[in-house]
Design a protein around this motif. Structure first.
Motif, PDB file in Angstrom:
ATOM      1  N   ARG A 164      -9.762  -3.802  -0.478  1.00  0.00           N
ATOM      2  CA  ARG A 164      -9.234  -2.368  -0.094  1.00  0.00           C
ATOM      3  C   ARG A 164     -10.432  -1.369  -0.767  1.00  0.00           C
ATOM      4  O   ARG A 164     -10.394  -0.322  -0.302  1.00  0.00           O
ATOM      5  CB  ARG A 164      -7.952  -2.383  -0.837  1.00  0.00           C
ATOM      6  N   ARG A 223       1.315   9.719   0.403  1.00  0.00           N
ATOM      7  CA  ARG A 223       0.623   9.666   1.451  1.00  0.00           C
ATOM      8  C   ARG A 223       1.183   8.917   2.543  1.00  0.00           C
ATOM      9  O   ARG A 223       2.122   8.285   2.660  1.00  0.00           O
ATOM     10  CB  ARG A 223      -0.985   9.000   1.058  1.00  0.00           C
ATOM     11  N   LEU A 226       1.932   1.883  -3.299  1.00  0.00           N
ATOM     12  CA  LEU A 226       0.766   2.452  -4.411  1.00  0.00           C
ATOM     13  C   LEU A 226       0.635   3.828  -3.908  1.00  0.00           C
ATOM     14  O   LEU A 226      -0.003   4.565  -4.723  1.00  0.00           O
ATOM     15  CB  LEU A 226      -0.504   1.558  -4.212  1.00  0.00           C
ATOM     16  N   PHE A 227       0.554   3.966  -2.614  1.00  0.00           N
ATOM     17  CA  PHE A 227       0.402   5.596  -2.369  1.00  0.00           C
ATOM     18  C   PHE A 227       1.771   6.350  -1.846  1.00  0.00           C
ATOM     19  O   PHE A 227       1.553   6.569  -0.612  1.00  0.00           O
ATOM     20  CB  PHE A 227      -0.701   5.631  -1.308  1.00  0.00           C
ATOM     21  N   GLN A 231      -4.143   0.469 -10.745  1.00  0.00           N
ATOM     22  CA  GLN A 231      -3.076  -0.471 -10.447  1.00  0.00           C
ATOM     23  C   GLN A 231      -3.269  -1.885 -10.990  1.00  0.00           C
ATOM     24  O   GLN A 231      -2.756  -2.820 -11.540  1.00  0.00           O
ATOM     25  CB  GLN A 231      -2.860  -0.575  -8.955  1.00  0.00           C
ATOM     26  N   GLU A 246      -7.829  -9.126  -2.509  1.00  0.00           N
ATOM     27  CA  GLU A 246      -7.340  -7.894  -1.986  1.00  0.00           C
ATOM     28  C   GLU A 246      -7.907  -6.588  -2.661  1.00  0.00           C
ATOM     29  O   GLU A 246      -8.034  -5.697  -1.777  1.00  0.00           O
ATOM     30  CB  GLU A 246      -5.795  -7.995  -1.913  1.00  0.00           C
ATOM     31  N   ILE A 295      -3.736   7.713   5.405  1.00  0.00           N
ATOM     32  CA  ILE A 295      -4.378   6.314   5.248  1.00  0.00           C
ATOM     33  C   ILE A 295      -4.257   5.652   6.640  1.00  0.00           C
ATOM     34  O   ILE A 295      -3.401   4.966   7.284  1.00  0.00           O
ATOM     35  CB  ILE A 295      -3.801   5.179   4.231  1.00  0.00           C
ATOM     36  N   SER A 314       0.867  -1.076  -0.008  1.00  0.00           N
ATOM     37  CA  SER A 314      -0.075   0.067  -0.105  1.00  0.00           C
ATOM     38  C   SER A 314       0.999   1.221  -0.061  1.00  0.00           C
ATOM     39  O   SER A 314       0.430   2.326  -0.908  1.00  0.00           O
ATOM     40  CB  SER A 314      -0.955  -0.114   1.150  1.00  0.00           C
ATOM     41  N   ALA A 320      -6.942   4.665  -7.866  1.00  0.00           N
ATOM     42  CA  ALA A 320      -5.536   4.492  -7.612  1.00  0.00           C
ATOM     43  C   ALA A 320      -5.590   3.048  -7.773  1.00  0.00           C
ATOM     44  O   ALA A 320      -4.632   2.216  -8.614  1.00  0.00           O
ATOM     45  CB  ALA A 320      -4.696   4.938  -6.741  1.00  0.00           C
ATOM     46  N   LEU A 321      -6.218   2.376  -6.948  1.00  0.00           N
ATOM     47  CA  LEU A 321      -6.262   0.845  -6.683  1.00  0.00           C
ATOM     48  C   LEU A 321      -6.691   0.204  -8.206  1.00  0.00           C
ATOM     49  O   LEU A 321      -6.292  -0.848  -8.394  1.00  0.00           O
ATOM     50  CB  LEU A 321      -7.339   0.433  -5.553  1.00  0.00           C
TER      51      LEU A 321
END
Ligand SMILES: [Zn+2]
Ligand SMILES: [Zn+2]
Lengths: 338, 529
Positions: free
Chosen positions: B12, A171, A167-168, B28, B8, A257, A164, B24-25
């Motif tokens: 999420r 943040r 991916l971010f 990806q 997953e 997050i 995560s 964004a998820l």
């Protein structure tokens, strides 16, 4: 015939009392003589006259309560060494729960009871691993005593967090965790996963992390989250008490997050309370298979359950030929547990 | 790519509240997953995955063979959701070393395997998965997959990933099908643009915001047009050489549910309107209550009798396309003129125009609104005369101005745990009013409260339980709730003889003793005779 532990180890409103020894284990009110399993606030209370515990637990108590409230006289006792109090033999075994956590092993006239406090069986670099001790009566917690609670490997949860973060990257991931035990274990797990950046901490977590380091637990570079600027917190993994992660405090973070590390996160419905976006199933307590395995491993004929979901555990123990008994201890499992 | 990755993603998406985070998820996912799995994932998110589903009973049997009944019952009671209970309880010590199944494999096997083989196949899959993936699989095969992203958001993620306009994806959407190999090939520059063949396309609707008092104060009467707010469902009618479709407000194709409307769509264009059920009244066709429309919506097959007793009708209020001409960039007044001329020319059966309400001042309009309750109309719609047709809920150009709700102070009597994300909370409440010195239940509500109020109610209920009946708790009759509702009707099915429409918890009245809650007579006086 050795005397059954129920004849000399009694449940009183103040907690579990060893009658011939004249001391309580984890009493909830100030007493004359207390043996403390570990530093969590539902086990270690202030104001006892005489306290016996591991030196780490005593240090944690002093740090949390202040010198004057952590026991008028403190007696540090190392794991494995036997002491005799009024004919009762007492020794401590590591419980694997948090730094200094101990099982209190008692033997009187040939009968042996082990009061395990809180414990877990998973790897944890921040404390000594649980050591099973054979006994007649095993006193256990039951925080996660339902078969739905099978904690996944902690490394898997950390890997998900790091995916995560990748991916971010702009943040802040802020993980809600308690100050004693969970915070240090998370830091240690992150280090094991190769996360070597400084870890910013909420002020409330700093004191015990410093103490852990003084007691020889290496945690790597830590900083104060309050001092760092927002841009410095982009991409960071920050630790804070659970109450802070979705509160005003978190506004200083970069588009945070909120993550929460707890065994309760196993159940999605629970995880969805309180605005958690990344639940992490990481627990300081034994899960269901570990509870059953431990109760079997110590070969006790009888298991006493202090707090948690005793109904399921007692049912499952009965199927294994072990007699279970719910103690209904007052004041346990409240406050900072999990 | 395998089921755990998909699990997953789902997890999420469900836990991520923000649109940007979800996008964004999704980006990806489209970037990293191979064909055909990414396309199947897209279909699942877009709600276009049709697969043979298994009954929950099958899974119950599988888990019963593997768990102790007492432990299952305790676990189910704690977790609250059957699929999640099974996913969590599935024995881990039987974890096989088999690789987890791929999404495509699951779909294909469900389609082709003999029914008798399904229990064995599903059990083998569950043995190869971790709890998160088990939950996704169970939800998938029992048809209970809830996704934290709409079809539109999934397409928006796709558009962002491919760096094309969302409109472009919508335009070709009806020319592609799961697993969307031609769509991905085109987006990756490795294939031609899929041809939608003039197939009817859903255009996202323009939605209105509820009008608050502060907004009302700023409105200047000459800028605004008013219509009645009808008590039906919003629909879009799309017809042309490529075929005709009736869409719900979210773009779901409901053509087959209303064949008589489809048959009446002989025009070429796209119109926006309200679907209603009509019945004969003294002055010709009258709008039937919403419950009549509900009868039609709930049925999969349409019988001749239903067509006769509950005939559907569309009340039109906007025209988006006339033939091939896109009118959406025109101001409302111009579109309205085009709509009226078009309607006069085409005169489609089973349709009429929603009239504009004339008014000179906002005060006059407020008076008209005050009368809507007596006229059994839900309220008013306000639209700026110069508003272009913009998809989504843009604040400002359109307002919905519902009639004021009614309310009573009722006493909480029973509570039940909710479903889905609320399943650990007592979130469904039954409340009652006084008749003599007894309380009679008048309705149930499970909305209206804030998260903090829900937490308070949940705790209050646990602390004040007097009896349990299965999942229901009876509580001390001591907490007053202010209940808001749209209307009250006589109902022989309820013990009190009264039923509420759209009840919601407006406030918790901790200040008010239960004895001072309202009496049933108060509610009866609110019923429109
Ligand atoms: Zn503890
Ligand atoms: Zn504890």
């Amino acid at each position: 015939m050795p005397p059954h532990p129920e004849t000399w180890l009694r449940v009183t409103p103040d907690g579990l009392f060893c009658e011939p020894g004249g001391f309580f284990v984890d009493p909830v009110r100030p007493v004359e003589r207390a043996v403390i399993t570990h530093g969590h606030s539902d086990h270690a209370r202030p104001g006892h006259a005489h306290v016996l515990a591991t030196k780490e637990t005593l240090a944690i108590m002093r740090a949390r309560m202040g010198e004057d409230r952590a026991g008028a006289t403190q007696q540090a006792h190392p794991y494995g060494e036997t002491l005799t109090i009024n004919g009762v033999k007492l020794w401590l075994r590591p419980a694997g729960h948090v730094l200094g956590s101990a099982q209190v092993c008692l033997e009187w006239q040939g009968a042996r009871a082990v009061i395990s406090g809180d414990y877990k069986r998973r790897h944890d670099a921040t404390c000594a691993p649980f050591e099973p001790e054979r006994c007649d009566v095993f006193v256990t917690e039951a925080t996660f005593a339902l078969p739905v609670f099978t904690h996944p490997p902690a490394g898997q949860e950390i890997a998900r967090l790091l995916r995560s973060v990748a991916l971010f990257p702009e943040r802040t991931h802020v993980i809600g965790c308690y100050a004693l035990g969970k915070a240090q274990r998370l830091i240690s797990l992150l280090r094991e996963a190769g996360w070597d950046q400084p870890i910013p901490l909420h002020g409330a977590l700093m004191k015990l992390c410093t103490l852990y380091e003084e007691l020889g637990v290496q945690l790597g570079p830590l900083t104060q989250a309050t001092v760092a600027g927002k841009e410095r917190l982009a991409g960071a993994i920050v630790l804070a008490p659970p109450s802070a992660i979705a509160d005003r405090w978190a506004r200083r973070l970069a588009e945070p997050i909120p993550c929460l590390a707890s065994g309760w996160m196993r159940v999605r419905q629970r995880a969805r309370q309180g605005g958690v976006e990344l639940p992490m199933v990481i627990s300081d307590h034994a899960d269901w298979p570990e509870l059953l395995a431990t109760c079997t491993e110590v070969e006790a004929q009888e298991v006493w359950v202090t707090h948690g979901r005793e109904e399921a555990l007692i049912h499952a123990l009965a199927q294994r030929g072990i007699r279970g008994r719910a103690l209904h201890l007052i004041g346990r499992g409240e406050g900072e547990e999990e | 790519m395998s089921l755990p990755d998909f699990a997953e993603l789902l997890e999420r998406l469900l836990f991520t509240p923000g649109r940007n985070g979800k996008l964004a998820l999704l980006r990806q996912w489209f970037a990293n997953q191979p064909d055909p799995d990414r396309g199947i994932g897209l279909a699942a998110l877009a709600g276009e995955l049709s697969l043979r589903t298994a009954k929950p009973a099958l899974l119950r049997e599988l888990i019963a063979e593997r768990t102790d009944p007492t432990l299952f019952a305790l676990s189910y009671d704690y977790v609250g959701d059957l699929a999640e209970t099974i996913a969590l309880l599935w024995p881990e010590d039987a974890r096989s070393n088999a690789p987890p199944p791929g999404l495509a494999e699951v779909i294909e096997t469900l389609e082709t395997a003999p029914k008798a083989e399904l229990p064995r196949i599903i059990a083998a899959w569950l043995d190869a998965l971790d709890s998160g993936a088990r939950l996704a699989l169970i939800k998938l095969i029992t048809g209970g997959l809830r996704v934290g992203a709409s079809a539109r958001l999934a397409k928006a993620g796709l558009a962002e990933w491919a760096d094309v306009d969302l409109g472009e994806i919508e335009e070709v959407w009806h020319g592609v099908a799961p697993p969307y190999l031609t769509l991905f090939a085109w987006l990756e520059g490795q294939g031609p643009r899929p041809d939608p063949n003039g197939a009817p396309v859903f255009r996202p609707l323009m939605l209105a915001h509820p009008l608050e008092e502060a907004d009302f104060a700023k409105l200047h009467a000459p800028d605004w047009r008013a219509e009645w707010k009808w008590d039906g469902i919003r629909v879009q009618l799309t017809a042309g050489p490529g075929g005709a479709r009736l869409w719900s407000r979210s773009g779901e194709d409901i053509s087959n549910t209303f064949p008589e409307i489809l048959a009446a769509m002989r025009f070429h264009g796209v119109a926006d309107g309200e679907l209603l059920v009509m019945r004969d009244g003294p002055s010709g066709g009258e709008v039937a209550p919403f419950s009549d429309l509900q009868q039609r919506l709930n049925r999969k097959t349409v019988t001749a009798r239903m067509l006769r007793d509950h005939p559907a009708h569309v009340r039109l209020y906007d025209l988006l396309f006339e033939g091939e001409a896109d009118l959406r960039a025109l101001p409302f007044d111009e579109r309205r003129a085009r709509l009226e001329a078009w309607f006069a020319r085409e005169a489609p059966a089973r349709m009429d125009l929603s009239p504009l309400i004339s008014f000179a001042t906002m005060e006059e309009l407020a008076e008209i609104r005050a009368g809507t309750r007596a006229a059994s109309i839900e309220g008013l719609m306000l639209k700026r005369g110069d508003s272009i047709y913009q998809p989504g809920r843009v604040k400002g150009p359109w307002w919905k101005w519902k009639r004021d709700p009614l309310n009573v102070d009722a006493v909480l009597m029973y509570a039940q745990r909710g479903h889905g994300k609320r399943s650990s909370f007592y979130s469904d409440y039954t409340f009652g009013l006084w008749r003599g010195d007894e309380l009679v239940p008048i309705g149930k509500a499970y909305s209206g409260y804030t998260d903090a109020e829900l937490a308070f109610l949940d705790k209050w209920i646990r602390d004040h339980t007097t009896a349990r009946f299965g999942p229901v708790r009876e509580v001390e009759k001591a907490l007053v709730l202010e209940v808001e509702f749209d209307a009250a009707q006589y109902s022989p099915r309820h013990k009190s003889g009264v039923a509420l429409r759209f009840p919601r918890i407006a406030r918790i009245r901790r200040d008010k003793p239960a004895e001072e809650a309202d009496r049933l007579e108060t509610l009866e006086a609110l019923i429109k005779r």
